[in-house]
Design an enzyme around this catalytic site. Structure first.
Site, PDB file in Angstrom:
ATOM      1  N   LYS A   1       0.866  -1.182   0.000  1.00  0.00           N
ATOM      2  CA  LYS A   1       0.000   0.000   0.000  1.00  0.00           C
ATOM      3  C   LYS A   1       0.905   1.235   0.000  1.00  0.00           C
ATOM      4  O   LYS A   1       1.749   1.390   0.868  1.00  0.00           O
ATOM      5  CB  LYS A   1      -0.906  -0.012   1.237  1.00  0.00           C
ATOM      6  CG  LYS A   1      -1.689   1.290   1.448  1.00  0.00           C
ATOM      7  CD  LYS A   1      -2.685   1.188   2.609  1.00  0.00           C
ATOM      8  CE  LYS A   1      -3.303   2.548   2.930  1.00  0.00           C
ATOM      9  NZ  LYS A   1      -4.250   2.519   4.057  1.00  0.00           N
TER      10      LYS A   1
ATOM     11  N   LYS B   1      -9.785  13.055   8.318  1.00  0.00           N
ATOM     12  CA  LYS B   1      -9.333  12.607   9.635  1.00  0.00           C
ATOM     13  C   LYS B   1      -9.214  13.824  10.554  1.00  0.00           C
ATOM     14  O   LYS B   1      -8.966  14.938  10.079  1.00  0.00           O
ATOM     15  CB  LYS B   1      -7.948  11.960   9.517  1.00  0.00           C
ATOM     16  CG  LYS B   1      -7.949  10.571   8.929  1.00  0.00           C
ATOM     17  CD  LYS B   1      -6.525  10.033   8.895  1.00  0.00           C
ATOM     18  CE  LYS B   1      -6.433   8.682   8.219  1.00  0.00           C
ATOM     19  NZ  LYS B   1      -7.088   7.591   8.935  1.00  0.00           N
TER      20      LYS B   1
ATOM     21  N   GLU C   1      -9.616   3.944   2.197  1.00  0.00           N
ATOM     22  CA  GLU C   1      -9.140   4.021   0.808  1.00  0.00           C
ATOM     23  C   GLU C   1      -8.164   2.896   0.460  1.00  0.00           C
ATOM     24  O   GLU C   1      -8.078   2.499  -0.697  1.00  0.00           O
ATOM     25  CB  GLU C   1      -8.496   5.390   0.541  1.00  0.00           C
ATOM     26  CG  GLU C   1      -7.013   5.539   0.946  1.00  0.00           C
ATOM     27  CD  GLU C   1      -6.749   5.337   2.428  1.00  0.00           C
ATOM     28  OE1 GLU C   1      -7.681   5.489   3.230  1.00  0.00           O
ATOM     29  OE2 GLU C   1      -5.607   5.006   2.791  1.00  0.00           O
TER      30      GLU C   1
ATOM     31  N   ARG D   1      -8.091  -0.294   1.103  1.00  0.00           N
ATOM     32  CA  ARG D   1      -8.698  -1.529   0.575  1.00  0.00           C
ATOM     33  C   ARG D   1      -9.178  -1.335  -0.856  1.00  0.00           C
ATOM     34  O   ARG D   1      -9.195  -2.281  -1.639  1.00  0.00           O
ATOM     35  CB  ARG D   1      -9.809  -2.009   1.521  1.00  0.00           C
ATOM     36  CG  ARG D   1     -10.961  -1.075   1.687  1.00  0.00           C
ATOM     37  CD  ARG D   1     -11.760  -1.340   2.960  1.00  0.00           C
ATOM     38  NE  ARG D   1     -11.114  -0.758   4.143  1.00  0.00           N
ATOM     39  CZ  ARG D   1     -11.606  -0.820   5.370  1.00  0.00           C
ATOM     40  NH1 ARG D   1     -12.737  -1.433   5.603  1.00  0.00           N
ATOM     41  NH2 ARG D   1     -10.965  -0.260   6.380  1.00  0.00           N
TER      42      ARG D   1
HETATM   43  N1  BES Z   1      -4.238   4.444   6.770  1.00  0.00           N
HETATM   44  C1  BES Z   1      -5.327   4.217   7.606  1.00  0.00           C
HETATM   45  C2  BES Z   1      -5.078   3.191   8.695  1.00  0.00           C
HETATM   46  C3  BES Z   1      -4.081   3.579   9.758  1.00  0.00           C
HETATM   47  C4  BES Z   1      -4.532   4.006  10.991  1.00  0.00           C
HETATM   48  C5  BES Z   1      -2.729   3.442   9.545  1.00  0.00           C
HETATM   49  C6  BES Z   1      -3.626   4.309  11.974  1.00  0.00           C
HETATM   50  C7  BES Z   1      -1.807   3.756  10.550  1.00  0.00           C
HETATM   51  C8  BES Z   1      -2.263   4.178  11.756  1.00  0.00           C
HETATM   52  C9  BES Z   1      -6.555   3.739   6.801  1.00  0.00           C
HETATM   53  O1  BES Z   1      -6.608   4.174   5.493  1.00  0.00           O
HETATM   54  C10 BES Z   1      -7.746   4.268   7.491  1.00  0.00           C
HETATM   55  O2  BES Z   1      -7.885   5.457   7.555  1.00  0.00           O
HETATM   56  N2  BES Z   1      -8.601   3.407   7.997  1.00  0.00           N
HETATM   57  C11 BES Z   1      -9.742   3.811   8.731  1.00  0.00           C
HETATM   58  C12 BES Z   1     -10.880   2.916   8.344  1.00  0.00           C
HETATM   59  C13 BES Z   1     -12.210   3.367   8.872  1.00  0.00           C
HETATM   60  C14 BES Z   1     -12.687   4.587   8.135  1.00  0.00           C
HETATM   61  C15 BES Z   1     -13.217   2.258   8.712  1.00  0.00           C
HETATM   62  C16 BES Z   1      -9.422   3.706  10.217  1.00  0.00           C
HETATM   63  O3  BES Z   1      -8.769   2.744  10.595  1.00  0.00           O
HETATM   64  O4  BES Z   1      -9.813   4.578  10.976  1.00  0.00           O
HETATM   65 ZN    ZN Z   2      -4.760   4.701   4.649  1.00  0.00          ZN
HETATM   66 ZN    ZN Z   3      -7.615   6.082   5.351  1.00  0.00          ZN
END
Ligand code: BES
Ligand code: ZN
Ligand code: ZN
Length: 522
Positions: free
Chosen positions: A268, A280, A352, A354
């Site tokens: 990724k 975020k 994003e 996935r």
């Molecule tokens: N890149 C993030 C996941 C992540 C979180 C990586 C913390 C490193 C540290 C991923 O793209 C993401 O934002 N996932 C969300 C999914 C949610 C919207 C269902 C998450 O984990 O909050």
């Molecule tokens: Zn991400």
């Molecule tokens: Zn994300």
């Protein structure tokens, strides 16, 4: 860091040197000290007083005037001699390096403990782990600073009288350097801020690797047009804000063996994940510059592959784009069509990874036709919540393939823990308006994200998904061999997996998934 192996007993005592001590062998005075009464007595006293215990992770530094000469010694604990462990050597390398750096000592020498009772592979493994530990602890991301935080260890001189053992030591050094340097290379890329490490910058890094290993590696890359031609609508959705041009980057290593199997490693490579329109919040947003750690690791593994030349074909692929809000950005509620034909309703633009990976899976399986697929991704905060900062989560559709990874991680000591893949969650990712949706209202997102990716696996290809969201970053002061910032996990494990697969005679077959199985008893 330079290394030199000298085939004699330790000579240059004017250079600080390390003496290894086992916790169950304290009464035996280390050979290096035997000839000097002052040193011998000092050692015996330090043991008596309990200052030297030989425990793994222990280092004690002493300075002596001995026969008018200045001598500096590090006593380094290696745990129990009766229970040898690669990790003890790795930790010993790291703590020795850490102490030397704090004392601004740039050159060290040492003689490993007597290896004569060990199998050849154990000698190689011990030295490999020790060198890995030194190199991993010698790292810092300081290119943007005027002053380095600490001096670096520049040279290690290793004395070994026995020519046969010296050869094994050289082999261990070679392997340790490959793993350590690949991990540091991964860290270098993952630590770069997003204003520097764009998708195109990642592409340049991949091209550099292909140029270096031109006799065995090919480079191929495409951007927006290539994505459109292939109908990679999920990837295009994420890249739609057009903040930076996206790239799908491919490095193909071809081995010399005929009819060799092919392992694909997909990383990724979100060079900044703002969350998009589902923006975020919170103080840690800056860490999302590191949402390309999986891609960085993929590049590092390919670099190691170029050095090691395994007997298995290895392809590294990175799905690289930013995930940004903006007038052109994709929005919650959008329905996207994937390269596989499945449609996905986007309920959260922050899920994003996935989406990008799903389309890359289809591209890789249909065009590059691998036999095995691994993805490495900072995919879910949920995995971080489940397993914390020292264990990466892993999901797989193939127990035999997974067991190879577990074997590899035992060697690297990068902890991974299997999480279930289960059809029970099908309803959680099924949308009313499209075939799938990218999030569910209910947890566990780490498993749903894995299960979402699984929907894009074709013909039961053995697949492993590594979620390193909780483990790719270390905060605070350096811990043994993890510096501040990018950790470089699971680069070493995947290099070990490549090596294991290179030697394999019987490969895991693609079998229909019938899980969830019990990893511990089945
Ligand atoms: N890149 C993030 C996941 C992540 C979180 C990586 C913390 C490193 C540290 C991923 O793209 C993401 O934002 N996932 C969300 C999914 C949610 C919207 C269902 C998450 O984990 O909050
Ligand atoms: Zn991400
Ligand atoms: Zn994300």
């Amino acid at each position: 860091m330079e290394t030199e192996v000298i085939t004699s007993k330790i000579k240059r005592r004017d250079i600080p040197y390390a003496i290894f001590v086992f916790s169950d062998n304290l009464n035996e005075v280390p050979e290096e000290l035997e000839s000097q009464e002052v040193l011998r007595k000092s050692y015996q006293n330090l043991v008596k007083e309990g200052n030297i215990t030989g425990k793994s992770g222990e280092v004690l530094y002493y300075q002596y005037i001995c026969n008018g000469e200045f001598e500096r010694i590090y006593y380094v604990g290696l745990g129990e001699k009766a229970k040898p462990d690669m990790e003890h050597y790795r930790v010993a390398g790291a703590v020795l390096c850490s102490n030397a750096r704090k004392l601004k000592q740039k050159v060290l020498s040492l003689q490993f403990p007597d290896f004569s009772h060990l199998e050849e592979d154990d000698v190689i493994n011990n030295v490999h782990a020790f060198i890995e530990g030194v190199i991993l602890r010698n790292y810092e991301f300081i290119k943007y600073r005027k002053e380095p935080a600490e001096t670096k260890l520049e040279k290690l001189i290793i004395y070994e009288e026995d020519l046969r053992v010296a050869k094994l030591i050289e082999k261990g050094i070679y392997l340790g350097k490959i793993n350590g340097e690949a991990t540091n290379y991964c860290r270098d890329i993952a630590n770069e801020p997003s204003n520097v490490m764009s998708p195109v910058a990642l592409e340049d890094k991949a091209r550099e690797i292909a140029n270096k290993y031109y006799d065995c590696m090919e480079f191929y890359s495409f951007g927006k047009e290539g994505l459109q031609e292939r109908g990679m609508g999920l990837f295009l959705g994420v890249a739609q804000s057009e903040s930076k041009p996206p790239r799908v980057i491919t490095l193909k290593y071809k081995c010399k063996k005929e009819n060799a199997k092919t392992l694909a490693i997909i990383g990724k490579g979100i060079t900044f994940d703002s969350g998009g329109i589902s923006l975020k919040t919170g103080p840690s947003l800056f860490l999302m510059k590191r949402d390309l750690s999986g891609g960085a690791s993929t590049l590092a593994i390919m670099k190691a592959v170029g050095e090691l030349r395994p007997n298995i074909n290895v392809i590294g692929i990175i799905g690289a784009t930013e995930n940004m809000p903006g007038p052109k950005a994709y929005k919650p509620g959008d329905i996207l069509r994937s390269m596989s034909g499945k449609t996905v309703e986007v309920l959260n633009t922050d899920a994003e990874g996935r989406l990008v990976l799903a389309d890359v899976f289809t591209y890789v399986q249909r065009e590059l036709k691998p036999d095995f697929l691994v993805d490495v991704s900072t995919l879910t905060g949920s995995m971080e919540k489940a397993l914390g900062h020292s264990i990466s989560g892993v999901i797989s559709n193939n127990k035999k393939f997974l067991s190879l990874l577990l074997q590899a991680s035992q060697k690297s000591n990068e902890h991974i823990w299997p999480m279930p893949l289960t059809n029970d969650y099908k309803k959680n990712i099924t949308s009313f308006f499209a075939d799938l949706k990218n999030i569910s209202n209910s947890p566990p997102d780490a498993l749903l994200a894995g299960f979402f990716l699984y929907q894009f696996i074709e013909n039961d290809i053995p697949w492993i998904h590594l979620d390193i969201a909780g483990t790719d970053t270390a905060s605070g002061e350096p811990k043994t061999y993890y510096p501040r910032g990018a950790t470089g996990v699971t680069t070493r494990t995947l290099i070990e997996l490549v090596k294991i697969m290179s030697e394999l005679e019987e490969f895991p077959a693609p079998i229909p998934y019938s899980g969830p199985w019990n990893f511990f008893t089945d």
